[in-house]
Design an enzyme around this catalytic site. Structure first.
Site, PDB file in Angstrom:
ATOM      1  N   ASP A  65       0.837  -1.197   0.000  1.00 33.52           N
ATOM      2  CA  ASP A  65       0.000   0.000   0.000  1.00 33.52           C
ATOM      3  C   ASP A  65       0.871   1.246   0.000  1.00 33.52           C
ATOM      4  OD1 ASP A  65       0.791  -0.599   2.707  1.00 33.52           O
ATOM      5  OD2 ASP A  65      -0.737   0.797   3.432  1.00 33.52           O
ATOM      6  N   GLU A 101       0.089  -1.052   5.910  1.00 32.72           N
ATOM      7  CA  GLU A 101       1.215  -0.585   6.730  1.00 32.72           C
ATOM      8  C   GLU A 101       1.149   0.921   6.949  1.00 32.72           C
ATOM      9  OE1 GLU A 101       4.991   1.115   7.814  1.00 32.72           O
ATOM     10  OE2 GLU A 101       3.964   1.432   5.898  1.00 32.72           O
TER      11      GLU A 101
END
Length: 364
Positions: free
Chosen positions: A75, A133
């Site tokens: 991400d 994350e």
């Protein structure tokens, strides 16, 4: 495909945190790629985007040794469409684009290193690529905890320090949301019957600043504020999200307990304080020093000097370090501009970092 070509392919597949369809499509790409590299990979379902776990078998007399763990994420902080505003480009040996530094460059480094050690005697390798994350890995914490059991060491593929040093510890990082419910009223005709949620929130944020100032080495950032609607209406709702960072768990607990204990300043105001995500502090330790020495030796075998230093930012390596797994981070390529429109990596450091990771896999 060259490292630069693959990095472009990855950067142009935009994967904002929470965009499940985009993240899952990228996870499929990683599963296929890890299969091509001889691994067994799987998607681990999560509502906001799936994670990926891949295991690569060891070879030779070390085939049954405990595995090395590599941590990464797919991400990014950038929304879909960011490529239109900061398109991929390579100029004078520098690559620009959303996510190239944080941290799709690290994904390419690991893949290339795995190619380089495909026929070498070595330990097994496990990779975990998380999908959230950038917001503290709230859905990946249990996964990282479970998959790190029994590994001999953990390595993060996040960006290094500006000089290329690895990261030997990280501050703890906690995201807190403060929500205030007030009472709406006409701001001129009936102001006294209203309770301003915005005014209450401002006072609560001042209170947080005051309590944080009592401790050394605590960072506090108010990342978002929202509330109200019209200037002629006393605001009935307001909220803020804070990022808090800590050097040690004792200070973390003391500050978070104090924040949780906040009480409304105004009669009839209601206050809700909750932790959204939390990464514990990863502190320096002798096992980390020993691991850094081994990595420095591996670096010398490929003509590289490797150093290490503490880091302020948090990542998934906070968790492995806190759990007592010898951990180092910062094996991604050199560059700058994480979370900024000038995000970039130095192209020449992609193969350099891959050679270092390959040397680590061969020697640790």
């Amino acid at each position: 495909m060259s490292m630069i070509e693959r990095l472009r392919e990855y950067a142009e597949h935009e994967t904002p945190t929470g965009a499940a369809d985009a993240l899952n499509a990228f996870a499929d790409r990683l599963v296929r790629r890890y299969g091509e590299l001889g691994g067994t990979a799987r998607r681990v379902p999560a509502p906001t985007g799936d994670h990926v776990v891949a295991d690569f078998p060891g070879r030779g007399p070390r085939a049954d040794d405990a595995p090395l763990l590599f941590l990464a994420h797919h991400d990014t902080v950038w929304p879909i469409g960011q490529l239109e505003r900061m398109p991929w480009r390579e100029e004078d040996g520098v690559i620009h684009g959303p996510g190239v530094f944080d941290m799709k460059g690290g994904l390419v480094v690991l893949e290339t290193a795995l190619e380089q050690v495909a026929d070498d005697d070595r330990r097994p390798v496990r990779a975990i690529v998380t999908a959230d994350e950038e917001v503290g890995s709230p859905s990946a914490r249990e996964l990282v905890t479970a998959e790190s059991a029994g590994v001999v060491a953990a390595f993060g593929l996040e960006p290094p320090h500006p000089n290329g040093d690895l990261k030997t510890s990280r501050r703890g990082s906690t995201r807190v949301r403060i929500e205030v419910a007030g009472r709406e009223a006409h701001a001129a005709l009936d102001a006294s019957s209203g309770v301003s949620a915005i005014d209450e929130l401002v006072d609560q944020l001042i209170a947080v600043r005051t309590l944080v100032s009592q401790y050394e080495n605590v960072l506090c950032n108010v990342g978002t504020i929202m509330g109200g609607g019209r200037t002629n209406v006393v605001a009935g709702k307001a909220a803020a999200e804070l990022g808090l960072r800590f050097v040690d768990p004792e200070t973390e607990r003391a500050v978070l307990d104090a924040v949780a204990g906040l009480r409304p300043v105004r009669p009839r105001a209601e206050l809700d304080v909750r932790v959204i995500s939390s990464r514990p502090a990863w502190q320096p330790s002798a096992p980390v020093d020993e691991l850094l020495a081994k990595v420095a030796e591996a670096g010398r075998s490929v003509g590289q000097d490797v150093g290490g230093a503490a880091a302020s930012g948090a990542a998934d390596t906070n968790l492995t370090g806190w759990l007592g797994v010898p951990t180092l981070d910062g094996l991604g390529p050199l560059g700058k501009g994480a979370h900024a429109v000038h995000e970039q990596v130095i192209a020449a450091t992609l193969p350099e970092r891959a050679a270092l990771v390959a040397a680590i896999i061969r020697s640790i």
